[in-house]
Design an enzyme around this catalytic site. Sequence first.
Site, PDB file in Angstrom:
ATOM      1  CG  HIS A 140      -2.138  -0.347   0.684  1.00  0.00           C
ATOM      2  ND1 HIS A 140      -3.402  -0.279   0.187  1.00  0.00           N
ATOM      3  CD2 HIS A 140      -2.524  -1.983   1.644  1.00  0.00           C
ATOM      4  CE1 HIS A 140      -4.086  -1.525   0.169  1.00  0.00           C
ATOM      5  NE2 HIS A 140      -3.202  -2.209   0.569  1.00  0.00           N
ATOM      6  NE  ARG A 175       6.446  -3.428 -29.356  1.00  0.00           N
ATOM      7  CZ  ARG A 175       6.171  -2.267 -29.609  1.00  0.00           C
ATOM      8  NH1 ARG A 175       5.667  -1.321 -28.722  1.00  0.00           N
ATOM      9  NH2 ARG A 175       6.687  -1.418 -30.487  1.00  0.00           N
ATOM     10  NE  ARG A 211       3.674  -7.913 -31.302  1.00  0.00           N
ATOM     11  CZ  ARG A 211       4.353  -6.709 -30.886  1.00  0.00           C
ATOM     12  NH1 ARG A 211       3.981  -6.262 -32.397  1.00  0.00           N
ATOM     13  NH2 ARG A 211       5.274  -6.342 -30.406  1.00  0.00           N
ATOM     14  CG  ASN A 266       7.264   0.418 -35.642  1.00  0.00           C
ATOM     15  OD1 ASN A 266       7.404   2.048 -35.251  1.00  0.00           O
ATOM     16  ND2 ASN A 266       7.266   0.303 -34.079  1.00  0.00           N
ATOM     17  NE  ARG A 288      11.455  -2.407 -36.021  1.00  0.00           N
ATOM     18  CZ  ARG A 288      10.587  -2.733 -35.938  1.00  0.00           C
ATOM     19  NH1 ARG A 288       9.049  -3.545 -36.002  1.00  0.00           N
ATOM     20  NH2 ARG A 288      10.319  -2.429 -34.092  1.00  0.00           N
ATOM     21  CB  CYS A 306       0.080  -0.159 -32.603  1.00  0.00           C
ATOM     22  SG  CYS A 306       0.436  -1.800 -33.275  1.00  0.00           S
TER      23      CYS A 306
END
Length: 540
Positions: free
Chosen positions: A188, A295, A331, A453, A464, A501
Site C-alpha cells: 500500500h 507486447r 499481442r 515500424n 529497421r 500502434c
Amino acid sequence: MFTISGKSVFGGVAIGRITFYKRNQKVIKRSHVDDIDAELKRFHEAKDKAVSQLKELHDKALDDVGEANAMIFEIHQMMLEDLDYLESIENIIRSQQVNAEFAVATTADNFAQMFASMDDAYMQGRAADVKDVSERVLDILCGVDEGVHEMTEPCIVAADDLAPSETVQLDKSKVLGFATMHGSSNSHTAILARTMNIPAVIGLGEDLQPSFDGKMAVLDGFTGTLYVDPDEETLAQMQEKRQKDLDQKALLEQLKGKDNVTKSGQRINVYANIGNVSDVGAVLKNDAGGIGLFRSEFLYLENSTFPTEDQQFSVYKQVAENMAGKKVIIRTLDIGADKQVDYFGLDKEENPALGYRAIRICLTRPEIFKTQLRALYRAAMYGNISIMFPMIISVDEIHRIKAIIAEVKAELKEEGIPFRDEVELGVMIETPASVMISRDLAKEVDFFSVGTNDLTQYTLAIDRQNSKLDEFYDPHHPAVLAMIRMAAENAHAEGKWIGICGELGADLELTEEFLKMGLDELSVSPSMVLPLRKRIRECE
Ligand code: PEP
Ligand code: MG
C-alpha cells in the site's frame, strides 16, 4: 557519486537531500505477569487507542489521497478487530501468563508469516499490513507512540521500508520522493506513493545506507535509480529530465479527462503501448483510453525459460484488472528477428527479419501458442481484453489461428476452467501482403492495428535495425501512407475498426492526415498520449 538501482514504483525525478526515516526504538521482552485480567485490559485499551488513531489517519488520508486509498486504514481497523487475531493475543497472554507486548509481537510475526507464504501476491502484501497495525499497538503499549517524524525542509525520504501509516503521516509538502531498501510494488505504500504523485523507488537493498542521511541525491523514479552525491553532469541531465516531466504534468492538469476530439467534432481513441505490467501506471497517469498494444513477448524475453500458463495468466489478469474495463489489446508473442530468446532454440538465419518469427513460430510450435492463448482466454474474464496477431500475411493463417483457438476453448471447457468465450480478435497490418489482402482479412477479424515500424521496413525494403540506412528509412514515404489508407478503407468497408500502434501513430506531423484517413485509434507510448491529445484538439 553512488548509483543504486531498485524497482520503480512511480515515475518522476526528485532532487534534494536524503532524510533517513527514524523510528521510535523499542525492545520487546517477554515477561511474566501475575494479573492476567489486568494485562488483558491493558491490551484492549491499547488496541482501542490504536483503532481510534487509525480513524484519525483515515480522515487525513481521505483529504490527501482520496477515498479508495484511504480505505486501507479502515481495513487496518478491521484487522485489529479480527477475532482470530484477538483470540491469538488473548490466548498467549492467558496460557503463557506473559505481557501483552510479547503476545502482540508473537501474533504479528505468526500472521505476517502466514500471509507471506500465500501464493497470491496481493495476500503476500498483507504481511506488511498486519505488522504495521501490530507496531501501532506495540508503540502504545511501550509508550512511544507520540513522536511524530519531523522534517524541516523538502527531502527524499529513505527508509528500510515504510508502512502505509508511516507514509500517510508524513507531511506531503515536505516529501520529494521515497526510496526504500525493501518493499513490494503491491504494497500500500507503493500504491499511496503513486496516488500522491511522488517519485518512488523500492528494493534498493543494503546499498541504501543510513549514513546517506543529509546527502544530496537524485531519485529517478522512471528508471528506479538513486544517485547519491550526483556529479555535475548527472545533475544537469536529471534537472532537464525533471523539467520535461513537470511540463508533461502541466499538460496533464490541462488535458486530463478531456476528449480526443477535433474542433469539428471528429473523435479518435488514444491508447498507449506497453511491454510490461509495470507500465500500466504510466498508462493511467497519462489518461490513455486503453492499451492498444501490449507486447507480450517481453514476458518471454525477461524469463530464462518459457513463462508458464499461470505466470502469464496472472500478468494479463493484473493488467486487465488495473485497466478496470478499459480496452487492453494483447499481442501474442512476436519473438524472432531482433527479439531473440535463447531457450526458443532458434537457428541462426541469413535474414532474420524475413525469417522464422512471430505467428510463424506460433503456428508451427502450437504448444507454445496454446499456452499463451489459454492464459489470455482465462484472463479475459477479468477485464476488457482483445487479442491481436503479429506478422500476418494470409487469410489461411487466420483460419489456422482460429482452429487452434477452438481447440484451446474445448480443452478449457473440458477441464472446467473458466474462460471468456467471446474475445475480440485483430491482426497487425505490418506486411505489404496484409495490406493488399486487407479486405479479405477484415472479413475474418474484428479490428486492424497498423504496425508502422515493420510496415515501413517491409514496404521500403529497409532493415529497421540498420542505423546506416536511417536516412532512407522514411515512414512518411507516400507508399507507406498509401498502405495505411488502403487498409483503413478496407477495414471500414467491412465495418471493422482500425488503429496504428507503430511509432508513426505518435508523429504529430501526421495526426491530421490520420484523422482524414478516418483512423479510429492511435496507440502511442504513454508519455505521448497527452501531446497527441493536444494535437488532435488543435486540428480542424
Ligand atoms: C510495428 O512493427 O510497428 C509494431 C508495433 O511492432 P514491433 O515494433 O514490436 O515490431
Ligand atoms: Mg512489428
